[in-house]
Structures are given as C-alpha cells and as structure tokens.
Write a protein that holds these residues in place. Structure first.
Motif, mmCIF file in Angstrom:
data_model
loop_
_atom_site.group_PDB
_atom_site.id
_atom_site.type_symbol
_atom_site.label_atom_id
_atom_site.label_comp_id
_atom_site.label_asym_id
_atom_site.label_seq_id
_atom_site.Cartn_x
_atom_site.Cartn_y
_atom_site.Cartn_z
ATOM 1 N N GLU A 47 -29.048 31.826 21.173
ATOM 2 C CA GLU A 47 -29.145 30.398 21.142
ATOM 3 C C GLU A 47 -29.341 29.831 19.821
ATOM 4 O O GLU A 47 -28.722 29.000 19.117
ATOM 5 C CB GLU A 47 -29.669 29.895 22.076
ATOM 6 N N TRP A 48 -30.295 30.563 19.074
ATOM 7 C CA TRP A 48 -30.764 29.969 17.895
ATOM 8 C C TRP A 48 -29.672 30.114 16.658
ATOM 9 O O TRP A 48 -29.650 29.153 15.979
ATOM 10 C CB TRP A 48 -32.219 30.791 17.270
ATOM 11 N N MET A 49 -28.774 31.043 16.993
ATOM 12 C CA MET A 49 -27.683 31.440 15.997
ATOM 13 C C MET A 49 -26.866 30.274 16.100
ATOM 14 O O MET A 49 -26.342 29.620 15.106
ATOM 15 C CB MET A 49 -26.991 32.572 16.070
ATOM 16 N N LEU A 50 -26.432 29.806 17.458
ATOM 17 C CA LEU A 50 -25.537 28.941 17.685
ATOM 18 C C LEU A 50 -25.810 27.446 17.237
ATOM 19 O O LEU A 50 -25.180 26.651 16.629
ATOM 20 C CB LEU A 50 -25.073 28.705 19.323
ATOM 21 N N ASN A 51 -27.191 27.375 17.302
ATOM 22 C CA ASN A 51 -27.980 26.013 16.793
ATOM 23 C C ASN A 51 -27.967 25.989 15.407
ATOM 24 O O ASN A 51 -27.618 24.896 14.638
ATOM 25 C CB ASN A 51 -29.360 25.886 17.296
ATOM 26 N N PHE A 52 -28.008 26.929 14.609
ATOM 27 C CA PHE A 52 -27.995 27.203 13.257
ATOM 28 C C PHE A 52 -26.647 26.581 12.883
ATOM 29 O O PHE A 52 -26.240 25.852 12.133
ATOM 30 C CB PHE A 52 -28.126 28.714 12.580
ATOM 31 N N ARG A 53 -25.520 27.413 13.740
ATOM 32 C CA ARG A 53 -24.327 26.601 13.184
ATOM 33 C C ARG A 53 -23.858 25.296 13.527
ATOM 34 O O ARG A 53 -23.365 24.358 12.812
ATOM 35 C CB ARG A 53 -23.298 27.677 14.139
ATOM 36 N N LEU A 54 -24.473 24.816 14.796
ATOM 37 C CA LEU A 54 -24.167 23.266 15.083
ATOM 38 C C LEU A 54 -24.947 22.387 13.911
ATOM 39 O O LEU A 54 -24.339 21.415 13.691
ATOM 40 C CB LEU A 54 -24.655 23.123 16.617
ATOM 41 N N LYS A 55 -26.161 22.720 13.703
ATOM 42 C CA LYS A 55 -26.879 22.007 12.609
ATOM 43 C C LYS A 55 -26.127 21.794 11.618
ATOM 44 O O LYS A 55 -25.968 20.934 10.923
ATOM 45 C CB LYS A 55 -28.113 22.709 12.387
ATOM 46 N N ALA A 56 -25.639 23.042 10.996
ATOM 47 C CA ALA A 56 -24.546 22.962 9.604
ATOM 48 C C ALA A 56 -23.430 22.185 10.020
ATOM 49 O O ALA A 56 -22.877 21.318 9.003
ATOM 50 C CB ALA A 56 -24.133 24.425 9.452
ATOM 51 N N PHE A 57 -22.716 22.220 11.154
ATOM 52 C CA PHE A 57 -21.689 21.473 11.337
ATOM 53 C C PHE A 57 -21.913 19.874 11.342
ATOM 54 O O PHE A 57 -21.109 19.109 10.944
ATOM 55 C CB PHE A 57 -20.973 21.781 12.804
ATOM 56 N N GLU A 58 -22.949 19.476 11.947
ATOM 57 C CA GLU A 58 -23.351 18.296 11.928
ATOM 58 C C GLU A 58 -23.485 17.825 10.406
ATOM 59 O O GLU A 58 -23.057 16.581 10.156
ATOM 60 C CB GLU A 58 -24.808 17.962 12.583
ATOM 61 N N ARG A 59 -24.148 18.423 9.708
ATOM 62 C CA ARG A 59 -24.306 18.075 8.133
ATOM 63 C C ARG A 59 -22.724 18.166 7.558
ATOM 64 O O ARG A 59 -22.387 17.121 6.768
ATOM 65 C CB ARG A 59 -25.063 19.215 7.508
ATOM 66 N N PHE A 60 -22.211 19.081 8.116
ATOM 67 C CA PHE A 60 -20.793 19.269 7.220
ATOM 68 C C PHE A 60 -19.854 17.797 7.411
ATOM 69 O O PHE A 60 -19.189 17.416 6.487
ATOM 70 C CB PHE A 60 -20.123 20.316 7.874
ATOM 71 N N LYS A 61 -20.160 17.213 8.764
ATOM 72 C CA LYS A 61 -19.475 15.878 8.887
ATOM 73 C C LYS A 61 -19.753 14.949 7.925
ATOM 74 O O LYS A 61 -19.026 13.892 7.712
ATOM 75 C CB LYS A 61 -19.817 15.814 10.340
ATOM 76 N N LEU A 62 -20.940 14.900 7.332
ATOM 77 C CA LEU A 62 -21.438 13.722 6.456
ATOM 78 C C LEU A 62 -21.019 14.268 4.901
ATOM 79 O O LEU A 62 -21.115 13.309 4.119
ATOM 80 C CB LEU A 62 -22.743 13.919 6.545
ATOM 81 N N LEU A 63 -20.526 15.403 4.742
ATOM 82 C CA LEU A 63 -20.327 15.917 3.338
ATOM 83 C C LEU A 63 -18.940 15.587 2.925
ATOM 84 O O LEU A 63 -17.920 15.618 3.641
ATOM 85 C CB LEU A 63 -20.679 17.499 3.145
ATOM 86 N N LYS A 64 -18.715 15.316 1.698
ATOM 87 C CA LYS A 64 -17.497 15.155 1.090
ATOM 88 C C LYS A 64 -17.177 16.568 0.080
ATOM 89 O O LYS A 64 -18.006 16.997 -0.308
ATOM 90 C CB LYS A 64 -17.405 13.944 -0.045
ATOM 91 N N GLU A 65 -15.834 16.827 0.213
ATOM 92 C CA GLU A 65 -15.393 17.978 -0.629
ATOM 93 C C GLU A 65 -15.584 17.485 -2.027
ATOM 94 O O GLU A 65 -15.170 16.639 -2.527
ATOM 95 C CB GLU A 65 -13.816 17.980 -0.025
ATOM 96 N N PRO A 66 -16.172 18.497 -2.769
ATOM 97 C CA PRO A 66 -16.522 18.196 -4.145
ATOM 98 C C PRO A 66 -15.064 18.110 -4.921
ATOM 99 O O PRO A 66 -14.060 18.840 -4.506
ATOM 100 C CB PRO A 66 -17.198 19.490 -4.445
ATOM 101 N N ASN A 67 -15.006 17.420 -6.057
ATOM 102 C CA ASN A 67 -13.862 17.290 -6.588
ATOM 103 C C ASN A 67 -13.956 17.537 -8.114
ATOM 104 O O ASN A 67 -13.338 17.017 -9.003
ATOM 105 C CB ASN A 67 -13.337 15.888 -6.454
#
Lengths: 480, 244
Positions: A47-67
């Motif tokens: 589960e901790w691994m899944l949580n790691f991934r999900l936490k990253a995904f939550e963050r990812f949704k806020l990030l913009k692709e660099p340019n």
C-alpha cells in the motif's frame, strides 16, 4: 516459457475488468487514479507504494509541462498514452533476426554485440537458454555472498521494502518537476542496487547482465544506494533501438552515497534518433540525480549520449556531505535532425566540496546541441571548488552548438572556474588524415575520439570500446 | 613510376600550373626548385590528392591514372607527402595516429594489420634508426611540437609507411642546421633502388645533404630547365629572377 509469457499467464487471472487479451495487455489509455491503481495492482505492490504513486499523481495534476528548453517538440497528449503496456502483440514484433532492419543489424555488427544479445535487445524470444542467463546467475550468487542487492525495482519493492521505503524519492521527491513527478506516479520498472557498509562491489554492475532488464518500460526507475565506505560502478547501456514514432522516455535515477562511499554511474545511450529527415525517435527526458549524503562521499556521472531525437537531461550531484565530490563527464553527439539540451547541476552544500564538469558536445548535420549547466555554491559551502570545461565541435555549417553556464557562488571562500571552446574539424585536418591512408569516416572518427578522449577514459574498459565505436557510427555520413 | 604530362591546374580561376611535364623512375631522387608562388606546393597537393583544384592533363602512377584516385587511395598505393605545415590533431596520440595510418594502408592492400606489439616493435626500431626521441610519440599529434619536431615526425611517419614515392614539401623550411642534418639522414636512409623522392625546396642547402639525381627549375607554373646537381648550384648563384 519466457518471463513475458509468464506475465501474460498471470494477468489472465486479473479480475478488475481491464483488457486481458492474451496478445495485448494494457491499462486503458490515459492517465488516471484507476490506471495507477492498475499498475500498482499488477505489480502486487504494498500500500505504501501505491500511496507514493498517488501522492505523486495528485501533485502532477497541479504541474505544468516545462517549456524553457531549447529543443521544442509538438505537444504531448498525456491522455493519449498507454502507461502500462505489458507484452505487446507478438504479431507486431519481428520473429527472427531476418525480419529486422538490415541497417540495424549492421550497427549491431559494428558494435560487436553478439547475436543472442541482439535478439534479446529486440525482444525476440530465444528458445535456447543462452549463456548470459547462467552467467548472470553466477554473478548473482557471488554478489549475494557479499550482501549486495542487485535486482529489479519491482523485486526490491517486494523483497526489500525497508530500503526502498527509506530511500525512494529522497533525491527526486514526488513533488519534483513535471516529468519526474509523472515518473513517480507511473514508473514500471528499473534497477535496484544496495551495497552494504564497507563492501567494494567486485564487478561492474550492468543492465546487460541483469535478467529481465530488457523488459523495463519507458518510465524506468532506478535507485542505487552505497552504504558507508562502499564502492560501486554501475553501467547502463541503452543500445536498444526503438523504431516507433516519437516516444517519451521519462526515467528517474536516484543515487545515494553515504559517508566515504563512491558511486560511479556510466551511461551509453543510443536510443533510436529518428530517421535522416527527423521523423520518429525517442524523447529522452530523464531525471538523474545523485546525493552525496555522507562526508567524503563521491558520485561520478559519465554519459555518452548519441541517440534519441531529443535528449533533455542534467545528471546532477547534490554535495551535501562535507568533503564530498561530484563529477560529470559527458559526450553528447547530435547528427541529422537530433537535438540535445544537456548538462549537469552541481549543488554545493557541504564544506570543502569539489565538483568537476567535462563536457564534450559534437554537432553534425542539421542538429542542435546545447550545454546547460548549473554550479551553485551555497553560503555554507566554505572552501568549495568547481572546474568546468565545455568543448564543442562542429561538423559542417548547418548545425549549432550553444553553451549556457549558470554560475551562482554565494561563498567568498569558494571558487568556480569555467572554460569553454568551440572548434570545427578543418578540411586540412581531414586532408592530412586522408593522405595517411584514412578514409573520411576513419578520419572523422579518429579526430572525434581524440576530442572526446578525456571522457572516454572515464568509462570502464569494455564500455569504452563500445562507446568509441558508437561515436564513429553516430557520425557516419556526416562529412563529404 | 610517375609520369606527369602537360599538367595544368587552376584554383579560384587562377592558373597556377601551366603545362608541367615530369618523369620519375624507381630509385630516383628529383628536386624541384623555384621561387615563391611558382606552383611548387600546388604540384605536391595535386599529386597527393588535395581537393579544390581544377586539374587538366595526365598523371600516371605505376601505370594507373592518379587523378581518378581518392586521396587515401593514393596513400594506399604508396604516395606519401611530408607536409610543409603538419596539422595538429588535439587529443590524438601520435602513436595512435601512426598505428591507425599504417593499418588503414595495410588493410587497403589486403595485408595483415599490425597488432599493438608488432607496431611498438616497428616504431621502436624506426625511431632508433632515425635517432628520434620516442617520447614524442606519446604526445598529441603535432600539438605543441616545435617546427623541428613536426618535420622529424613527418620523416618518422614516412619511414614507417615506407612509401614508393615520397614528396617532401619544403621540409627544410624552419629547420636549424642540426635538425636539417637529422632529417636529411632520415631521408637518405630510406633511399634504395625502388623508392623515389620528389623534393621541393627553395634552397640548395637541403640538396647538399640529400644529393638529387635530377634538379628541375619551376617558374611560372612550368619546368623551365632540368639538369643535375650542378643546376642547383648555378641557381643559387644567379637567383631565380635572373635565371632563364
């Protein structure tokens, strides 16, 4: 039954209603929490691994692709990608070496890669058990005896969760930049290395030798930990060519060196660069970062980058421990329409920290090469030093070479040196070599290898030979 | 071995060689003397296959049409040019360059390439014969070499490659008397009944050390007079301007 087929068999039993077609097992297209759960589930992660991934995904949704990078590329639709695609249909794959692009085979031949290795690199199932399997097993036994852990990331998550949990994401946090965060959410596999206290790893660890290594995906994750007083040299060979359309390769590599430990990480990257007109090829957007966590630790990156349509990476060192040392040796070659924006970051935090950057960029054809590097000496990093040498070599008059060093020195007791040169292979040099019996290709190869020598010398012997040949091959047809 | 018939050469619309004739037989040493701008270097460049010239006329080397061969093919056939200004190649060890060169030629001739040990043995023998300091071989090719060292290096390369026709383009320029003697002795030691030499020079001085069989005077893109060693002496006396 090979490992791939085994995996397919296992997946047949998967209950969650995703596609389980025997010839084509994929997560649904696109990126979502469900897809991430699917990946985690297939890999039987805790589960901790899944949580790691999900936490990253939550963050990812806020990030913009660099340019801000120099090489621009068409917008990537992240909902139009498959984030887990286990065995592709066997129908799409070449079934024997005869079906392969003869040019590819020619390249292999020049590199001296044995036939079975060629087969493996192309994902062709070889029925006969080949030597490397038993060789790998022998190595594994010897390594285990010394307490060295060398396995796939998936295996490490299962068998050594305490180590993975302790170190994964400590150098590249899940909140890092766009691509690194994406990787944290969806990574498939990669290598895991742990060298126990005081152990000098007796052999070069290489992805070549690791079984199943060829199955790692586009979102590769590697973690190497050198415990106190240990030493390891790790080789990453990406001579696997890919013939697809533009494809994103966003790997994360984390290195951690504790007190008095040393990690040497060498890469020879030769992903598919696209064709002569710039069609296809890999987008190699990789995050590689090493943390010199302990005092007197050392991390050394050596890279030979000859492939990919776009290379965008900065293998970096965070010099946290006092007296720690970071090194970056790089050869980057672009030909035809290839583009590269590569360099390093040396972040000096500890006292008496030293870093050295030797970068050799070669551009040919209509390609474009950028060295971009940051040297940052913090106010607490007394008596720290950096030396940077950036050399560019141009071939022909349609290519470009650029150098952008970012230098931040916040400590008066520390100093930074930067040297840069740009040169061109002259017709006179080529004529001189021709007059001594060398043809154009041989002459170019000789001159270029001379130009790169300081970096080639850093590579382990067996790799240096391959890299040297690769340098010649990459530039074939670029003159005359 | 070499026959040049009515050779004309232009570069950037400027005619430099205007109908040059020359015959060299095996074992002969020919000297070409001439003032600046007479076309001496152009001749050596055209024989060795430098690109950028518009060439007319015939050149036969051992019966083959030389002008149809690539630069490296001419080297494979045994043509060697000792450069007036040898090129620097940073990062390339002199030893590595020499080994690559000799093996490229051997490979082209279908001969067995030298391994590291055979090569080192050869180079040791040749450099001691020519009394050359071997330390030079571990340095980057011509990088930071003195004028004399560069020229000696050319002669060493020549002796290792053992060419049929050696062209020396103003090898004497920039040499002090001692270096001149050493270089000349090097050339003399390579003379035999099969090897031919074409020595291009401004001065008679070099010819005191390397006795030529024939001396030719090149002026305005043509050989205006040929003779033996006495011609060189005469030339030195009257100068190029008054020589007709």
């Amino acid at each position: 039954m090979d490992s791939r087929q085994k995996e397919i068999e296992n997946l047949k039993d998967y209950k969650y209603g995703f596609s389980t077609d025997i010839e084509n097992i994929r997560a649904p297209k696109g990126l979502s929490e469900e897809v991430i759960k699917f990946i985690s589930k297939i890999k039987k992660e805790p589960e901790w691994m899944l949580n790691f991934r999900l936490k990253a995904f939550e963050r990812f949704k806020l990030l913009k692709e660099p340019n801000w990078q120099k090489p621009k590329y068409p917008k990537i639709d992240y909902q139009d990608l498959y984030y887990y695609s286990a065995p592709k249909s066997m129908k799409d794959k070449p079934k024997s070496l005869d079906e392969l692009d003869p040019k590819l085979l020619e390249t292999y031949k020049k590199l001296g890669i044995p036939l079975q290795e060629q087969a493996r690199l192309n994902g062709i199932a070889v029925d006969a058990v080949f030597d490397s399997v038993s060789v790998a097993t022998t190595f594994k036994e010897e390594l285990t005896k010394q307490g060295i852990i060398f396995c796939s990331m998936s295996e490490a998550i299962q068998k050594h969760p305490e180590l993975v949990k302790k170190y994964l994401g400590t150098v590249i946090p899940t909140t890092d930049h766009f691509f690194a965060t994406l990787n944290s959410a969806v990574f498939t596999d990669g290598s895991f290395v742990y060298i126990p206290e005081g152990v000098k790893c007796p052999m070069e660890l290489s992805t070549y030798f690791r079984i199943n290594a060829s199955e790692t995906g586009q979102f590769e994750r590697t973690l190497i930990i050198a415990d106190k007083g240990s030493y390891v040299s790790y080789l990453e060979g990406c001579t696997a060519p890919m013939r697809d359309e533009n494809q994103l390769h966003a790997a994360n590599v984390e290195l951690i060196a504790l007190d008095d430990a040393e990690i040497k990480y060498s890469t020879v990257q030769n992903w598919y660069p696209g064709d002569k007109d710039g069609k296809g090829g890999i987008y190699n957007f990789v995050t590689k970062r090493g943390l010199c966590k302990g005092k007197n630790s050392k991390i050394s990156w050596t890279q030979v980058e000859t492939g990919s349509a776009i290379t965008w990476k900065y293998p970096s060192c965070i010099l946290k421990g006092d007296n720690s040392v970071g090194e970056f040796y790089s050869i980057a070659i672009t030909n035809n329409h290839q583009k590269a924006d590569t360099g390093t970051k040396m972040i000096h935090l500890g006292k008496n920290t030293k870093s050295k950057i030797i970068s050799k960029g070669i551009s040919a054809g209509q390609s474009d090469m950028m060295y971009r590097g940051l040297v940052d000496i913090s106010s607490k990093a007394d008596n720290s030093r950096n030396f940077t040498q950036c050399d560019s070599l141009l071939m022909g008059n349609k290519c470009g070479a650029h150098t952008i060093p970012y230098i931040k020195n916040k400590n008066l007791k520390s100093n930074i040196e930067h040297e840069a040169t740009t040169s061109k292979i002259s017709d006179e040099q080529l004529y001189y070599c021709n007059q001594r019996g060398l043809n154009q290709e041989e002459a170019v190869s000789l001159i270029v290898n001379g130009f790169c020598k300081e970096v080639l010398q850093q590579l382990p012997m067996e790799f240096a030979v391959e890299a040297q040949k690769l340098v010649g091959i990459s530039l074939e047809g670029s003159v005359g | 071995m070499l026959s040049i018939e009515n050779l004309k050469a232009k570069i950037d619309e400027k005619e430099i060689l205007k109908g040059l004739n020359l015959n060299i037989k095996p074992g002969e040493v020919h000297a070409i003397m001439g003032p600046n701008g007479s076309g001496k270097s152009t001749l050596s460049n055209i024989l060795s296959g430098k690109k950028g010239y518009e060439v007319n006329g015939n050149i036969k080397f051992e019966g083959e049409n030389l002008l149809e061969l690539e630069t490296e093919e001419r080297a494979h056939k045994g043509i060697f040019l000792a450069f007036q200004y040898p090129l620097e190649i940073p990062g390339v060890n002199t030893n590595t360059f020499l080994k690559t060169s000799i093996n490229a030629i051997k490979k082209a001739r279908g001969e067995k390439e030298l391994d590291a040990i055979e090569f080192l043995k050869l180079i040791k023998q040749k450099s001691s014969e020519l009394k050359f300091d071997q330390a030079i071989l571990n340095r980057q090719l011509n990088v930071g070499f003195s004028g004399g060292e560069k020229k000696k290096n050319e002669i060493l390369q020549m002796s290792i490659l053992n060419p049929k026709l050696s062209i020396l383009d103003e090898t004497d320029s920039g040499l002090d008397i001692d270096a001149l003697r050493i270089v000349s002795e090097g050339v003399n030691s390579l003379r035999n009944k099969d090897n031919s030499f074409l020595i291009i020079t401004h001065y008679q001085r070099l010819l005191d050390y390397i006795k030529p069989d024939f001396v030719h005077v090149l002026k305005n893109g043509q050989i205006i007079k040929s003779g033996n060693f006495e011609l060189a002496k005469e030339l030195e006396k009257v100068g190029y301007e008054n020589f007709n």
